[in-house]
Design an enzyme around this catalytic site. Structure first.
Site, PDB file in Angstrom:
ATOM      1  N   ARG A  28      -0.704  10.212  -1.367  1.00  0.00           N
ATOM      2  CA  ARG A  28      -2.029  10.775  -1.666  1.00  0.00           C
ATOM      3  C   ARG A  28      -2.055  12.292  -1.587  1.00  0.00           C
ATOM      4  O   ARG A  28      -2.644  12.956  -2.438  1.00  0.00           O
ATOM      5  CB  ARG A  28      -3.046  10.236  -0.668  1.00  0.00           C
ATOM      6  N   HIS A  41     -11.547  12.158   2.482  1.00  0.00           N
ATOM      7  CA  HIS A  41     -11.571  10.714   2.686  1.00  0.00           C
ATOM      8  C   HIS A  41     -11.390  10.309   4.145  1.00  0.00           C
ATOM      9  O   HIS A  41     -11.952   9.324   4.592  1.00  0.00           O
ATOM     10  CB  HIS A  41     -10.459  10.111   1.830  1.00  0.00           C
ATOM     11  N   GLN A 101      -7.544  14.173   5.170  1.00  0.00           N
ATOM     12  CA  GLN A 101      -6.919  13.544   4.000  1.00  0.00           C
ATOM     13  C   GLN A 101      -7.880  13.563   2.809  1.00  0.00           C
ATOM     14  O   GLN A 101      -9.021  13.112   2.925  1.00  0.00           O
ATOM     15  CB  GLN A 101      -6.567  12.091   4.329  1.00  0.00           C
ATOM     16  N   PHE A 121       0.889  -1.156   0.000  1.00  0.00           N
ATOM     17  CA  PHE A 121       0.000   0.000   0.000  1.00  0.00           C
ATOM     18  C   PHE A 121       0.922   1.199   0.000  1.00  0.00           C
ATOM     19  O   PHE A 121       2.070   1.082   0.462  1.00  0.00           O
ATOM     20  CB  PHE A 121      -0.873  -0.021   1.256  1.00  0.00           C
ATOM     21  N   ARG A 179      -2.590   9.860   7.016  1.00  0.00           N
ATOM     22  CA  ARG A 179      -2.825   8.457   7.379  1.00  0.00           C
ATOM     23  C   ARG A 179      -2.299   7.517   6.306  1.00  0.00           C
ATOM     24  O   ARG A 179      -2.477   7.768   5.112  1.00  0.00           O
ATOM     25  CB  ARG A 179      -4.332   8.232   7.523  1.00  0.00           C
ATOM     26  N   LEU A 219     -14.892   6.851  -4.499  1.00  0.00           N
ATOM     27  CA  LEU A 219     -13.501   6.575  -4.835  1.00  0.00           C
ATOM     28  C   LEU A 219     -13.332   5.834  -6.151  1.00  0.00           C
ATOM     29  O   LEU A 219     -14.053   4.881  -6.436  1.00  0.00           O
ATOM     30  CB  LEU A 219     -12.862   5.695  -3.758  1.00  0.00           C
ATOM     31  N   HIS A 236      -8.444  12.041  -0.811  1.00  0.00           N
ATOM     32  CA  HIS A 236      -8.017  11.005  -1.747  1.00  0.00           C
ATOM     33  C   HIS A 236      -7.973  11.658  -3.130  1.00  0.00           C
ATOM     34  O   HIS A 236      -8.901  12.387  -3.495  1.00  0.00           O
ATOM     35  CB  HIS A 236      -9.032   9.853  -1.716  1.00  0.00           C
ATOM     36  N   GLU A 288      -7.181   3.424  -5.795  1.00  0.00           N
ATOM     37  CA  GLU A 288      -5.772   3.730  -6.005  1.00  0.00           C
ATOM     38  C   GLU A 288      -5.131   2.710  -6.949  1.00  0.00           C
ATOM     39  O   GLU A 288      -4.120   2.975  -7.598  1.00  0.00           O
ATOM     40  CB  GLU A 288      -5.081   3.644  -4.640  1.00  0.00           C
TER      41      GLU A 288
HETATM   42  C1  FAD Z   1     -14.585   4.527   0.861  1.00  0.00           C
HETATM   43  C2  FAD Z   1     -13.703   4.202   2.056  1.00  0.00           C
HETATM   44  C3  FAD Z   1     -12.783   3.168   1.957  1.00  0.00           C
HETATM   45  C4  FAD Z   1     -11.938   2.877   3.062  1.00  0.00           C
HETATM   46  N1  FAD Z   1     -11.021   1.859   2.937  1.00  0.00           N
HETATM   47  C5  FAD Z   1     -10.205   1.575   3.993  1.00  0.00           C
HETATM   48  C6  FAD Z   1      -9.236   0.515   3.902  1.00  0.00           C
HETATM   49  O1  FAD Z   1      -9.124  -0.179   2.885  1.00  0.00           O
HETATM   50  N2  FAD Z   1      -8.443   0.279   4.989  1.00  0.00           N
HETATM   51  C7  FAD Z   1      -8.539   1.022   6.137  1.00  0.00           C
HETATM   52  O2  FAD Z   1      -7.778   0.765   7.074  1.00  0.00           O
HETATM   53  N3  FAD Z   1      -9.459   1.992   6.251  1.00  0.00           N
HETATM   54  C8  FAD Z   1     -10.297   2.306   5.209  1.00  0.00           C
HETATM   55  N4  FAD Z   1     -11.223   3.312   5.342  1.00  0.00           N
HETATM   56  C9  FAD Z   1     -11.429   3.928   6.656  1.00  0.00           C
HETATM   57  C10 FAD Z   1     -12.195   2.942   7.580  1.00  0.00           C
HETATM   58  O3  FAD Z   1     -13.250   2.355   6.855  1.00  0.00           O
HETATM   59  C11 FAD Z   1     -12.789   3.645   8.803  1.00  0.00           C
HETATM   60  O4  FAD Z   1     -11.827   4.472   9.411  1.00  0.00           O
HETATM   61  C12 FAD Z   1     -13.261   2.615   9.855  1.00  0.00           C
HETATM   62  O5  FAD Z   1     -14.090   1.650   9.254  1.00  0.00           O
HETATM   63  C13 FAD Z   1     -13.985   3.320  10.986  1.00  0.00           C
HETATM   64  O6  FAD Z   1     -14.561   2.355  11.827  1.00  0.00           O
HETATM   65  P1  FAD Z   1     -15.242   2.791  13.211  1.00  0.00           P
HETATM   66  O7  FAD Z   1     -15.656   1.541  13.880  1.00  0.00           O
HETATM   67  O8  FAD Z   1     -14.340   3.709  13.926  1.00  0.00           O
HETATM   68  O9  FAD Z   1     -16.508   3.656  12.767  1.00  0.00           O
HETATM   69  P2  FAD Z   1     -17.734   3.354  11.776  1.00  0.00           P
HETATM   70  O10 FAD Z   1     -17.595   2.096  11.024  1.00  0.00           O
HETATM   71  O11 FAD Z   1     -17.907   4.613  11.002  1.00  0.00           O
HETATM   72  O12 FAD Z   1     -18.950   3.146  12.749  1.00  0.00           O
HETATM   73  C14 FAD Z   1     -19.531   4.225  13.447  1.00  0.00           C
HETATM   74  C15 FAD Z   1     -20.702   3.700  14.237  1.00  0.00           C
HETATM   75  O13 FAD Z   1     -21.168   4.735  15.082  1.00  0.00           O
HETATM   76  C16 FAD Z   1     -22.573   4.866  14.955  1.00  0.00           C
HETATM   77  N5  FAD Z   1     -22.915   6.260  15.259  1.00  0.00           N
HETATM   78  C17 FAD Z   1     -22.386   7.383  14.713  1.00  0.00           C
HETATM   79  N6  FAD Z   1     -22.940   8.472  15.265  1.00  0.00           N
HETATM   80  C18 FAD Z   1     -23.836   8.037  16.177  1.00  0.00           C
HETATM   81  C19 FAD Z   1     -24.743   8.675  17.056  1.00  0.00           C
HETATM   82  N7  FAD Z   1     -24.836  10.007  17.112  1.00  0.00           N
HETATM   83  N8  FAD Z   1     -25.542   7.910  17.836  1.00  0.00           N
HETATM   84  C20 FAD Z   1     -25.469   6.562  17.785  1.00  0.00           C
HETATM   85  N9  FAD Z   1     -24.626   5.897  16.963  1.00  0.00           N
HETATM   86  C21 FAD Z   1     -23.822   6.632  16.176  1.00  0.00           C
HETATM   87  C22 FAD Z   1     -22.860   4.451  13.520  1.00  0.00           C
HETATM   88  O14 FAD Z   1     -24.205   4.077  13.336  1.00  0.00           O
HETATM   89  C23 FAD Z   1     -21.893   3.273  13.401  1.00  0.00           C
HETATM   90  O15 FAD Z   1     -22.469   2.132  13.968  1.00  0.00           O
HETATM   91  C24 FAD Z   1     -12.051   3.632   4.254  1.00  0.00           C
HETATM   92  C25 FAD Z   1     -12.986   4.651   4.341  1.00  0.00           C
HETATM   93  C26 FAD Z   1     -13.790   4.967   3.243  1.00  0.00           C
HETATM   94  C27 FAD Z   1     -14.735   6.107   3.352  1.00  0.00           C
END
Ligand code: FAD
Length: 597
Positions: free
Chosen positions: A304, A368, A251, A137, A402, A270, A253, A273
């Protein structure tokens, strides 16, 4: 909801609300929240003493959109890799602004945590020898990104949800948390609204874990799902008295789809990449391969932030397309190769009437990932006792930029760490006077009741759209003092209008938009003010009036709420890496760019 959670109907407030008493409330059901809940139970906390809630349905968190992979120095492809080199790569790409302790917490755990996910049945892609496959990556010295095809996030979350279900961890969906309640020092619980029924819910909890995602959905053009990553996590923590850090770092993308060309629903999505990894070239509207000007050695495969800035400059200087993008072209490669290596992109663009084997895609940078978030200690605890922040909600791991694959790693590493720390401390958490919870929660419920069905002048969804445009215009890729100052003026005017909203009933989308608007204003203020304060360029933060990185700015900007509710900014120096990580930094490992897949 799962019956295992104790509850009763509160009758103190005329409005009525459901009272849920649960020792540990996990707000967020993505990878971070799920992993924390699993660890709590692994460490002996009763499942009925934990409740995971999300504002969407079960298993439907933003994590499912992660595609490319999850980092950990397993060394299945490159045995010379180890966690210290992973830490060094993370710190180098973060422009030495990362919290070294947080980085080490994550990188040292990841090899073990990837094996654990394997044991739990995660569908990793495999090498011919049957090992977990790992790929290159950007900006990583070795192949250490483990993946499950191009659906890594989905595979990760379904594995964690299954493990949580096996442990009978209660889960409640479609509850929007709008306030954490504290006694000024310690968290007492949270207030939410059930979005299906409109019923208010007061959570009476000794510990709250915020795993509520990030904030890049607050930009007009972003890669997040609509109405996700709206800054809820950082804003909830900040309003409860926790400190934020590094929020100015966003960040972008380089290659998001251009809505004017492909339709609004595709805007910012997206273009992987991998298109550049497979040889895709960037051209401006004059047909120039402009990366020759910005990065003659690494060209399109540079980091990026470098590529995103180059595209932004081309567009700003009038060499963009009429839709506000540039061209990404891989048509010099064979059709068979393109279809084999980029099946999803081939299919997506074919559906939109574009054959990428014969013509270019139109792309532009898209917000992103927010590197900033809630400042936490080495166990994930914030400076409000009993309040933890993990996953994309927390700050510290990524510094000024990141590494791809590190955010999924952060979710499981900090999920495990926080779960373990909470389990070991839970019995000792004092059950001080809880009466403050009822009073404070009820005051917020009255505010919520007033907000619903209010008949003001402004539509919250329209104001949110305006705020997104504001951040895009004033705190985008290229920033300067005048633009940021104008952005803050505009935000002040928007804030005034946001106190006069027209909102439907509590089950209506406008109610959620109104609550999100409050969070969005907090985060937007932090981005604009932090970006203005940081008079240098570093990583993803590019000031055209301060184009160089300045050693004296090797500090984190911190954001805290003062006693009268104003946002106060300060800064603090960054910590020092451990000796092994410093040695890896000194060794100067780097990616051979021709390896990038
Ligand atoms: C298109 C895309 C591709 C990506 N690809 C990668 C990758 O290949 N590798 C990598 O390492 N990272 C990647 N990322 C980043 C990664 O997906 C996220 O940083 C990670 O999944 C975040 O996980 P989390 O558990 O912190 O939050 P999330 O998965 O965002 O979960 C948040 C949770 O909080 C809940 N919530 C939010 N606000 C409230 C509220 N007010 N009240 C109650 N519940 C709430 C939501 O319902 C959800 O359940 C990518 C991001 C994007 C946008």
């Amino acid at each position: 909801m799962n019956n295992a959670s104790r509850r009763e109907t509160g009758n103190a407030a005329e409005l009525g609300y459901e009272h849920v008493e649960v020792p540990v409330l996990v707000v967020g059901a993505g990878a971070a929240g799920a992993r924390a809940a699993i660890e709590l139970v692994e460490q002996g906390v009763e499942p009925a003493d934990v409740l995971v809630i999300g504002k969407r349905s079960h298993g439907d968190a933003h994590t499912t959109w992660a595609r490319g992979g999850i980092n950990g120095a397993l060394g299945t492809r490159d045995p010379e890799d180890d966690w210290t080199i992973h830490a060094a790569d993370t710190i180098a790409e973060g422009h030495h602004l990362n919290d070294p302790a947080a980085v080490e917490v994550m990188t040292s755990r990841m090899p073990r945590l990837l094996r654990e996910l394997e044991r739990w049945g995660m569908a990793f892609s495999r090498t011919d020898a049957g090992e977990i496959d790992q790929r290159y990556f950007g900006a990583q010295s070795y192949r250490r990104t483990a993946f499950a095809g191009d659906y890594t996030g989905e595979a990760l979350l379904s594995t964690l949800v299954e493990q949580a279900q096996r442990r009978e961890i209660p889960y409640r969906e479609n509850v929007f948390v709008s306030r954490l309640v504290t006694d000024g020092e310690r968290v007492l619980g949270a207030v939410g609204t059930d979005l299906d029924t409109g019923e208010f819910v007061v959570f009476d909890s000794r510990v709250v874990v915020l795993a509520a995602g990030g904030y890049t959905g607050l930009y007009d053009r972003h890669s997040s799902r609509d109405d996700e990553n709206t800054g809820d996590g950082p804003a909830l923590a900040y309003l409860a008295g926790a400190t934020l850090m590094d929020v100015e770092f966003v960040q972008f993308h380089p290659t998001g789809m251009v809505g004017d060309r492909y339709g609004e629903q595709w805007d910012g999505r997206l273009v992987t990449e991998a298109v550049r990894g497979e040889g895709g070239r960037l051209y401006n509207a004059d047909g120039e391969r402009f990366m020759e000007r910005y990065s003659p050695d690494q060209m399109e495969l540079d980091a990026r932030d470098v590529v995103a800035r180059a595209i932004a400059r081309e567009i700003r200087e009038g060499r963009g397309t009429e839709n506000g993008g540039v061209f990404l072209d891989i048509s010099h490669r064979d059709r068979g190769f393109i279809e084999r290596r980029l099946p999803r992109m081939t299919e997506r663009f074919a559906d939109l009437g574009v054959d990428i084997a014969t013509g270019p895609m139109e792309v532009t940078p898209t917000a992103h990932y927010g590197m900033g978030g809630v400042s936490v200690d080495e166990t994930g605890e914030t400076d409000v006792a009993g309040l933890y922040a993990i996953g994309e909600t927390m700050g510290g791991v990524h510094g000024a930029n990141r590494l791809g694959g590190n955010s999924l790693a952060e979710t499981v590493a900090y999920g495990e760490l926080a779960g373990r720390a909470i389990a070991s401390r839970l019995d000792a958490v004092d059950r001080r006077d809880r009466s403050a919870l009822g009073d404070r929660a009820e005051r917020h419920i009255v505010e919520l009741a007033r907000l619903a069905d209010s008949d003001g002048r402004y539509d919250p969804e329209a104001l949110l759209a305006e705020l997104r445009e504001l951040l895009q215009t004033h705190a985008g890729i290229l920033r300067d003092e005048a633009t940021l100052a104008r952005g803050l003026d505009r935000l002040e005017r928007l804030r005034r209008r946001a106190s006069d909203l027209s909102v439907g009933p509590r089950t209506d989308r406008s109610y959620e938009f109104a609550l999100n608007l409050g969070f969005a204003i907090v985060v937007a203020e932090a981005i604009l003010r932090g970006a203005r304060k940081r008079t240098e360029s570093r990583g993803a933060h590019a000031r055209t009036d301060f184009p160089d990185e300045r050693p004296r700015w090797r500090r984190n900007v911190l954001y805290a709420r003062d006693s009268v509710g104003a946002m106060r900014l300060s800064s603090a120096p960054v910590g020092t890496p451990s000796d092994p990580v410093q040695r890896a930094l000194d060794a100067g490992y780097a990616l051979e760019y021709h390896h990038l897949e």
